[in-house]
Design a protein around this motif. Sequence first.
Motif: not given
Length: 291
Positions: A9-36
Amino acid sequence: MSNTTITKFLIALLGILIITFIITGLRKSVQRYVKDHSNWYKTRKTMNIFGYILAVIFLGILYSDMLGGITVVLGVASAGIAFSLREVIASIAGWLTILVGGMFKTGDRVQLGGVTGDVIDIGVLRTTVMEAGQWVNGDLYNGRIVKIANSFVYTQPVYNYSTDFPFLWDELTIPVRFGSDYTYARKLIYNMAMEKTEEYSLDAGEYWERMNRKFVIEDATTKPMVTLAVNDNWVQFTLRYVVEYKKRRIMKDALFTGILEEIEQSNGKVELASATYEIVSAPPVDVNVKR
């Protein structure tokens, strides 16, 4: 066994948090290049779906040794789950149908479940629409945001104003007094319609040719059409024309303004009719006065 369950359960919780962190970071990085704005919406939706899929795969791998028992439990409870979650399941299936079938997309003007407006978001369970019409005329926004369950695609018709043919036929009527120059009036109205809607007529004609190649449909004309009808009060001209689906009110205002200005400059050849009554003659009155 208890320690193993807690650890997973702890591994699952940690994994979900890491995936959420990765997706959030990707969104912030891509947003700088996608203006439309439209492209950014699609990109954000795609990354969110990718995050959900990644989380499901991760949990499936983590609990792979328990899938056998889970399958047996789900098999026994499937009937009850399907009944209690039938609307949710239908909405998810409707979401897939919307995306795969191309019924509509964000930005389209649609009528769904009796609600007319522009699609501003397509979620897994609900479609969000900025409503137009109701107490506001001219297909303008009224300010209400409506959320509609995606299951409606299986039970109600879907009207799309902007998919294969982003134009509408609209009409306006001009009442003209008896005795006017009807030929001149017809020409005046037609010329004004050509001046204001010629660009839409040409574009609509190209779209209609594509429609003819794609569907079995009548080869209708997209040029303006003026017809005449007579009633008890006046001669009525009806102008039928093509306009972009979001500019009906603007075009009707431009046409009425132009036609009225031309009628006023016609030196009496054409006069507008109104609901007034003119007494041509009175019946004879015989009055007998007796003492």
